[in-house]
Each structure stands twice: as C-alpha cells, then as structure tokens.
Motif scaffolding. Sequence first.
Motif, short mmCIF file in Angstrom:
data_model
loop_
_atom_site.label_atom_id
_atom_site.label_comp_id
_atom_site.label_asym_id
_atom_site.label_seq_id
_atom_site.Cartn_x
_atom_site.Cartn_y
_atom_site.Cartn_z
N GLU A 46 -0.45 -17.84 4.57
CA GLU A 46 -1.26 -16.84 3.87
C GLU A 46 -0.89 -15.40 4.19
O GLU A 46 -0.75 -14.57 3.29
CB GLU A 46 -2.76 -17.07 4.18
CG GLU A 46 -3.36 -18.07 3.22
CD GLU A 46 -4.60 -18.75 3.80
OE1 GLU A 46 -5.10 -18.31 4.86
OE2 GLU A 46 -5.04 -19.74 3.19
N CYS A 47 -0.73 -15.08 5.50
CA CYS A 47 -0.50 -13.65 5.83
C CYS A 47 0.84 -13.18 5.27
O CYS A 47 0.98 -12.03 4.83
CB CYS A 47 -0.62 -13.40 7.33
SG CYS A 47 0.54 -14.30 8.32
N HIS A 49 2.31 -14.39 2.53
CA HIS A 49 2.11 -14.32 1.08
C HIS A 49 1.49 -12.96 0.72
O HIS A 49 1.97 -12.25 -0.17
CB HIS A 49 1.20 -15.47 0.65
CG HIS A 49 1.05 -15.61 -0.83
ND1 HIS A 49 2.08 -15.98 -1.66
CD2 HIS A 49 -0.03 -15.42 -1.64
CE1 HIS A 49 1.66 -16.02 -2.91
NE2 HIS A 49 0.37 -15.68 -2.93
N ARG A 50 0.45 -12.60 1.47
CA ARG A 50 -0.24 -11.32 1.20
C ARG A 50 0.71 -10.15 1.44
O ARG A 50 0.76 -9.20 0.68
CB ARG A 50 -1.46 -11.16 2.13
CG ARG A 50 -2.71 -11.89 1.64
CD ARG A 50 -3.94 -11.36 2.37
NE ARG A 50 -3.84 -11.48 3.82
CZ ARG A 50 -4.19 -12.56 4.52
NH1 ARG A 50 -4.69 -13.61 3.90
NH2 ARG A 50 -4.07 -12.60 5.83
N GLN A 51 1.47 -10.25 2.53
CA GLN A 51 2.38 -9.16 2.89
C GLN A 51 3.45 -8.95 1.80
O GLN A 51 3.78 -7.82 1.44
CB GLN A 51 3.06 -9.50 4.22
CG GLN A 51 3.78 -8.33 4.85
CD GLN A 51 4.32 -8.65 6.24
OE1 GLN A 51 4.01 -9.69 6.82
NE2 GLN A 51 5.13 -7.77 6.78
N SER A 54 1.86 -7.32 -1.26
CA SER A 54 1.52 -5.90 -1.10
C SER A 54 2.78 -5.04 -0.93
O SER A 54 2.74 -3.83 -1.12
CB SER A 54 0.54 -5.68 0.06
OG SER A 54 1.21 -5.89 1.26
N SER A 74 0.25 -20.29 -1.27
CA SER A 74 0.16 -20.15 0.19
C SER A 74 -0.75 -21.22 0.79
O SER A 74 -1.60 -21.78 0.10
CB SER A 74 -0.37 -18.76 0.55
OG SER A 74 -1.67 -18.59 0.05
#
Length: 467
Positions: A46-47, A49-51, A54, A74
């Motif tokens: 997840e982290c 994917h978010r990174q 963004s 993710s």
Amino acid sequence: MAVTKGNKKPHVLAVPFPAQGHVKPLMKLARQIAKHGIKVTFVNIECVHRQILSSSRAEAEAEDEDMQNLVMTSVSDGRGPGEEHDVFKLLDTLRNSMPRSLTELIETINASTPDERITCVIADITMAYLSRTAESMGAEFVVFSPPSAAAVGILGLIPKLLEEGSMDQDGSVTNGVITSLSKDIPEWKKDEYSWSFAIDLKTQKIFFECSRRIVREVSEARLLISNTCYELETAACDLTPNLLPVGPLTLVNPDGPKPGPKSCSFHPQDLSCLTWLDGKADGSVIYVSFGSLAVFSQQQLDELAFGLEMSGRAFLWVVRADLANGSRAVLPDGLAGENGKIVEWAPQEEVLSHRSVGCFLSHCGWNSTLEGLSRGVPFLCWPYFSDQFHNQKYICDKWEIGLRIDHDENGIRSRHEIREKIDLVFCDDRFRKNASRLKEVTRESVGEGGSSYKNLKKFIDHLRKIC
Ligand code: UDP
C-alpha cells in the motif's frame, strides 16, 4: 488479442519487492507483457502504491492509456505504524504477510472475472517463497531477478563456502579468501558479496539469511527471468540453466519524457534538469546519482561537493532529501551556480540519453549500470553496498567502461581523488569507445532477432499457452 483456451485468457500477477530498484524493472517487464495483449495485475504494497501515485504527474497519466491491459493494485504489507520506511525489515514482514494477502487477492480476482483467472505469478527473487501460494491457486510460478546473472550465480556458492569453512554464519569470509565462478566473471573478495554490509553486521546477517533462503527457493523455480543480456554476461548466464535473460529492460521499455504511474517512480522527477542539460556542450556534464538507498556522512558529501567544484566541469547531482544519513545534506554556498545543477530526483533514463552527459558518477546499482552502459556513458564508480561492488568490477575490470573512485584509509573519498578521476575519465577516450560498443551490443540484443528479444518473445508465447 490474447489467445484463449478453455474460455480463459492469460492473466499475470506481478509482485515486486518494494524497493525502487526492484519495482521499476519488473514494471518494465509487465508493460512489455501487457503490450502483447496479455492482462497484467501489478501488486505493490500500500505505501509504495500511494507513493508512486503521488509522485507521478496528472498530465502523464494519458501516456499510460495504451496500457489498459495493465492494472495497478495494492495489498497490505503487514507492518505497523512507524515501520513504513524500514526497507530491510520488509524482508521478514513480507514473508509472513504476502502469502495470505496474495491468496485473498487472487481469490477475489478469480471469483469476479472467471474468464481471466490468474494463470501466472511473477514474483521478485527475494519473494520466491510465493511459489506455494501460486501453485495452490492453480497458477504457474516464475521468478523475476532484477540484479546481474553473476549476483544470482554467487548465491549458489553459499552452501559450498559454508561447508568448507571459508565463510561464517554471518556471511563474512576471512581476509584472503577469493571466490570465483568462472575466469570470465570478476571474482569476489571479502565484503564484496551481495549480502556484505561491513558497516553494519546486524544488517548483513539479515541479508545473508535472506540470501540463504533464496538459494533454496530459487533452486526449485522452473524459470528465472533476468534483467541482463546474454552477450553482456555470457559466462554467468550459462551457470544458471533456468535463467532467461531478457534485458536490459531499460531499453525494452525506456521511460518517456513525462513518465506516468506505470513507470513506478518513487519520487517526483525534476524535469528542469533536462532543459539545463540542453544548454551544455555535448559530452561535457558529469551526472552524479547514488540510486534510491545509499546514504553518506556530511563530511563525505562535503568532499564530493568540493571535488565536483574543483573539476571545473558542469555537473548534475541528484541530492535526495535523505542523502546525508537520512537527513537533508548541507551543500556549500554557491555550489549550484552556472556549472552545477542539484535536483532531488532526476528522470534518470532521459538524463543518461541526453547528448550533453559525458560521465555517470554512480553507486553502480544494477539498474543504473544497465541504464548508463546501454546509452554508451562512461562511469565513475562509488559503490555503497550489496552487488554494487561486483558491478563495479564488471565496469572497471571486465568491460573497461569506467574508473573507481578509491577511498582513503579512513574510508573517505577525498576531493582530490574525485577531481583526479573525473579528469582521467574525461581525458581517456577508451572508456567512451568501450561504452559505445556495449551500447550497440545491448541494443542488438533487445532489437528484433536479438537474444533478449527472442527470449522475451518465447516467454510471452509461453504465457499464452498456459491458460
Ligand atoms: N532513479 C531515478 N532518478 C534518480 C535516481 C535513480 O529515476 O534521480 C532510478 C534509476 O533510473 C534506477 C533506480 O532509480 O532505475 C535505482 O536502481 P539501482 O538498481 O540503480 O539502485 P538502487 O536504488 O536499487 O540502489
């Protein structure tokens, strides 16, 4: 269009290890598979994917539109709050969490799209334990190996080194022990193994244990897709019978001028350096980058800053926000003047393709190595850890496309040494000539009819058959 059999289409689940140097090349492979009409689901934690989302530009997403077959998703990584940035801890936590997370994901995909059940799982070499997960879900399992074929080959020697007593349980050999796989592959000495981390033996032990598990797990893998090319590493490729070299993936799928999320950059790219490079003479600029993980003391960064300044040459330096041992580096006033450009993260493949770049001062990560040599750029080597010491030997001793920047007895690379090696690499045309030759070799390999081209085609044909 994908060939269907028994009302089912091929569907690949791609699972990278969550580090920049692993996610990016697997995404390049995934894009290539998707281009051939095969659906790919690319799973990050997840982290990450978010990174990635963004860090990519909204306007760049349009570039990814031809990639409808490639879906990014993710899963949870099983870590608690505050542990998100510990990439080493991930080796263990993922081993516990991923089999269950991926089983749930595959079950959901298979239930919601029965015509597109997952037929193949491609997982990073550090996650070869996922073979059982894949098999229990009726999917074929394939390993993806981001480092060199030599780095895979040396893993296979661990049991012998332990048995003969030349290596201890922490993965250290005594001074004087030299390990060789073949006369055509540079040898390894103390602290040069992929698991070596002499500055922190606790971390080395984690790497070594992980390497020992990889040896066991990879020996069972049917196929190891490798980001290398046969002509570059012939002897090492021949050592591992189930290894399929399909690289350099940087050439198979180069990043465009404004890469979108499906290029998987972990940081926003500062494109202003490309305009800056436009204003410089051909082959005149030193590009300095240490990849995504290497860190240095402020003292060492001061030496580098002064060495670059003393060289009198133009330089583009990637100074990540955490480069000074996790903190922001303090750079001398006026360093980024007419001759210097500092960015936090560069569009590296575009930079190395730029006509004005004349040398790559690099930590010698395997991706960076391939990205530089396949664009004909000579190197200055400054390895930090892992396989980077061996990659340096390929660059300096076997391919002769660069020079080492040596450290002194206190472990510091001085400004004088840096300036001297910069002068030497620019003044000796041999490095550029050798690099240009390798550029052609790698381009031929990925070009139509070349060895990597044929191997990739063979793999994609295989993916179509197994559904
Ligand atoms: N990279 C980038 N911009 C930068 C620095 C690095 O895009 O400013 C990319 C580079 O192109 C490469 C990856 O990050 O694909 C780093 O991988 P490598 O194996 O070289 O080193 P690692 O980060 O794993 O140490």
